[in-house]
Design a protein around this motif. Structure first.
Motif, PDB file in Angstrom:
ATOM      1  N   ASN A   1      23.146 -16.115  52.744  1.00  0.00           N
ATOM      2  CA  ASN A   1      23.987 -14.925  52.846  1.00  0.00           C
ATOM      3  C   ASN A   1      25.024 -14.849  51.727  1.00  0.00           C
ATOM      4  O   ASN A   1      25.672 -13.807  51.561  1.00  0.00           O
TER       5      ASN A   1
ATOM      6  N   VAL B   1      28.491 -10.987  57.866  1.00  0.00           N
ATOM      7  CA  VAL B   1      27.048 -11.193  57.737  1.00  0.00           C
ATOM      8  C   VAL B   1      26.264 -10.242  58.639  1.00  0.00           C
ATOM      9  O   VAL B   1      25.219  -9.710  58.254  1.00  0.00           O
TER      10      VAL B   1
ATOM     11  N   SER C   1      27.588  -9.480  50.360  1.00  0.00           N
ATOM     12  CA  SER C   1      27.501 -10.904  50.026  1.00  0.00           C
ATOM     13  C   SER C   1      28.682 -11.375  49.189  1.00  0.00           C
ATOM     14  O   SER C   1      29.079 -12.541  49.255  1.00  0.00           O
TER      15      SER C   1
END
Length: 733
Positions: A454, A499, A687
């Motif tokens: 991630n 995330v 990200s």
């Protein structure tokens, strides 16, 4: 009204600065006995004593005053005995030093340069020069004059001297003939002339519009640009349309050139389903080798019949840690299969799991190597595991082939001597580096890859970790459970929110994650400096140098790392009569400054006590302990490794009070502070925010716009890259 171009001619008296690639210099040019000018710009590979013809204009630098900024420069051979001796003494010609230069000039006087160019074997007339030495010097002279001829040739097409040096390093004395056959070789990696300039030269050399060389060069140009954005390949449709439009060619001409390039292995393609992806050779070979090697490792990695539960039970008893279900699964997979991926976010127990895996391998008598992509990541791995880790580059070592080209010392012919290798921060590993690592692994070596997909992908091309996981061909354990002790941390819970595409909690003032709303860049900048220099040190007893790290989405702009570094330096390490300093291109370097190496340099020598070594790598952080203006040297302490930098090498070093999120990856700091401001719209993606938040161990402070955070959380597109490793691992066609 256009500024008038002026001309100065003179002799290089002193070189104050010359960048590594010779693309920027600051020199003192002696015009006559009473006049010396400071000349700056792209002057090529200059040496003291040579004469320059420089065209440009005068400007005024706020600190250094009047200077002449060059737009064009051509070297002229020195024509007085004094300057010839100074020129030869500079070391420009291998084999001739100050003593021999003096002897040569005493024999040939002002005819020296003409004789060296036309009749170099006459050097045997100089006392002490043997025939063998004369031949060797003559060879070196041939190179020097060939480079001068090449520089003059390229000047006809308005191509700067630095490109002459680059093309000469690749094609030597045949460079001019090679260029005439195909001027587009100037766009090759390592020379890097822009396509438009090479194209103009080609038309002057009567190349046709639909010449294969032209079309192939433009395809490569698009692919190189794409690789700089992380892609290893592009679909052929993304190449055909821009080629035909930009080059004004027919589609049939594009495919003729493309198919020819594929037949000649100048380009590679891979077809999976309806998609045909196109590669530059290095990236195709890298992804193809990675896929083949991992599949081979998988075929020799069937699960053992042995039950490892009892071993894991014993490890639990010895460590006093009760492993969760997925942790036990990861430990079992690692020791039973010998190749696996361990991934998960913060607070999910990756380190605890990894320590158990390493401990069990060691108890089974295996030699375990630990490595990470950067020096800071390797240092952190050492701290977390209690075992020595090193960078992948240092692990692989460096040597030189017969062409004096740098390569890794460990490869198929000289593999590493280990039974198990654990690579941390795999999300940072690009495909070319991973290929080199796999080539260095001995047969039967077990591979454990640890990382968080991630996070931001690697700076270099490829999406290795995510592709391996998504291929579903390599055993992968994803740790998802957030342990109780981590659940109370907003850093942990907010990072998991990001995330999942959910907004982090921004309103709390009683935890480890703080957000301050501001829409004023000046106010944001001032707050960052005040927090770093005063408020956090007072509130938490943090060191502004050792514990607090300012990170920014970008280098440029008022809230970019360059500007923030300059502001933080002025407060944290201000000018002082007791501190020597040196003015570089972007920064003033001062004794006491926190700095970061920004590219791999295998040649820098360092000492650490009685230990000596070489190599300082991208991401290594240190402190400038001494600057010697007389010797033009700065001394930097990288965690006990003491390295000397010539001033011209400081272009490889940046101030590190602030750094970009990309540069912070693999590091961990007590506290991080980051601006989130809508000027960074192109860098507005999930990200990046996640990576920034997870750099902090104890405290996160974001300052800026709630709307910007919302947009970052919502945008997961930036990390998407065009690669084929997933398909190659699956062997899909």
């Amino acid at each position: 009204m256009e500024k008038q171009i002026e001309i100065v001619e003179g002799t290089v008296e002193r070189i104050a600065l010359l960048s590594d690639d010779c693309s920027y210099a600051v020199v003192d040019l002696r015009i006559d006995n009473d006049r010396c000018e400071t000349v700056v710009g792209n002057l090529g590979k200059i040496v003291v004593g040579e004469q320059l013809h420089v065209e440009g204009e005068y400007s005024h630098h706020p600190k250094f005053g009047k200077q002449f900024t060059a737009s064009y420069c051509v070297e002229m051979l020195p024509n007085t005995a004094k300057n010839i001796e100074k020129y030869l003494s500079s070391g420009v010609i291998e084999g001739i030093g100050p003593a021999l230069a003096k002897k040569i000039v005493s024999v040939f006087g002002e005819d020296t340069m003409s004789i060296l160019e036309r009749a170099p074997m006459r050097l045997s007339e100089v006392k002490g020069v043997s025939t063998a030495k004369c031949k060797k010097i003559a060879q070196n002279l041939h190179k020097v004059f060939a480079l001068r001829t090449l520089t003059s040739f390229l000047h006809q097409y308005n191509i700067k001297p630095m490109y002459a040096m680059r093309v000469y390093n690749k094609h030597s004395v045949d460079a001019i003939d090679v260029i005439k056959q195909n001027p587009y070789i100037l766009c090759e990696e390592g020379i890097n002339l822009d396509f438009e300039t090479a194209d103009q030269m080609a038309f002057q050399l009567n190349f046709k519009n639909e010449d294969k060389c032209r079309i192939i060069a433009f395809i490569k140009n698009i692919l190189r640009t794409a690789s700089n954005e992380g892609n290893t390949c592009l679909p052929i449709d993304d190449l055909c349309a821009p080629c035909c439009e930009k080059l004004d060619i027919r589609e049939s001409s594009f495919y003729d050139a493309y198919n020819y390039a594929v037949e000649e292995c100048d380009l590679f393609n891979y077809i999976h389903g309806p998609v045909e992806d196109v590669f530059l050779p290095d990236f195709y070979r890298a992804e193809d080798y990675i896929a083949d090697r991992l599949n081979i490792m998988m075929s020799f990695s069937f699960p053992y019949d042995q039950d490892f539960d009892s071993l894991i039970d014993n490890e639990e008893n010895e460590s006093g840690i009760k492993y969760a279900k997925h942790q036990r699964q990861a430990i079992n997979t690692a020791i039973s299969r010998g190749i696996m991926v361990l991934t998960g976010g913060p607070g999910t127990g990756k380190t605890t799991t990894l320590n158990a895996i390493i401990s069990l391998f060691e108890k089974m008598g295996d030699e375990v190597f630990l490595a990470a992509p950067t020096g800071r990541a390797a240092k952190r791995m050492t701290e977390l595991t209690g075992r020595q880790a090193q960078t992948i580059h240092r692990l692989l070592g460096v040597t030189f082939d017969t062409g004096d080209v740098r390569k890794f010392a460990h490869d198929e012919d000289n593999p590493l001597e280990c039974d198990v290798i654990v690579i941390d921060e795999m999300s940072m590993v690009d495909c070319l580096l991973f290929e080199s690592l796999l080539r260095a692994l001995p047969l039967g070596c077990k591979l454990i890859m640890v990382g968080d997909f991630n996070q931001l992908p690697s700076v270099g091309a490829g999406n290795v970790l995510e592709d391996i996981i998504n291929s579903q061909t390599v055993p992968t354990v994803i740790l998802t459970e957030i342990f109780r002790q981590a659940q109370s941390s907003l850093i942990v819970t907010n990072s998991h929110c990001v995330v999942r595409g959910e907004m982090p909690e921004l309103g709390r003032r009683d935890n480890d994650f703080f957000f301050f709303e501001s829409s004023n860049p000046d106010a944001i900048s001032s707050a960052i400096v005040e927090l770093t220099a005063n408020r956090l040190p007072k509130a938490y007893d943090y060191s502004p140098i050792d514990n607090i790290q300012v990170i920014s989405p970008t280098r440029r702009g008022s809230l970019g790392s360059i500007e923030l570094n300059n502001k933080l330096q002025n407060v944290l390490n201000p000018p002082s009569p007791d501190k020597k300093e040196y003015k570089g291109i972007n920064y003033i370097y001062r004794e006491g400054d926190k700095v970061m190496q920004i590219r791999n340099n295998y040649d820098i020598e360092w000492k650490k006590g009685i230990e000596c070594g070489s190599g300082v790598f991208n991401g290594d952080i240190g402190i400038i302990t001494n600057i010697d203006p007389r010797l033009r040297v700065a001394v930097i302490n990288f965690d006990g490794r003491i390295a000397e930098y010539k001033f011209e090498m400081l272009a490889q070093v940046e101030l590190a009070y602030a750094m970009t999120v990309h540069k912070s990856q693999g590091c961990e700091f007590e506290a991080i502070i980051m601006p989130v401001y809508d000027a960074y719209h192109k860098l507005c993606y999930r990200s990046l925010l996640y990576t920034a938040i997870t750099r902090a161990k104890k405290l996160v402070i974001l300052i800026g716009s709630t709307l910007e955070i919302q947009e970052m959380v919502a945008n997961e597109q930036r990390s998407k890259r065009n690669t084929c490793l997933k398909w190659l691992l699956r062997k899909e066609e």
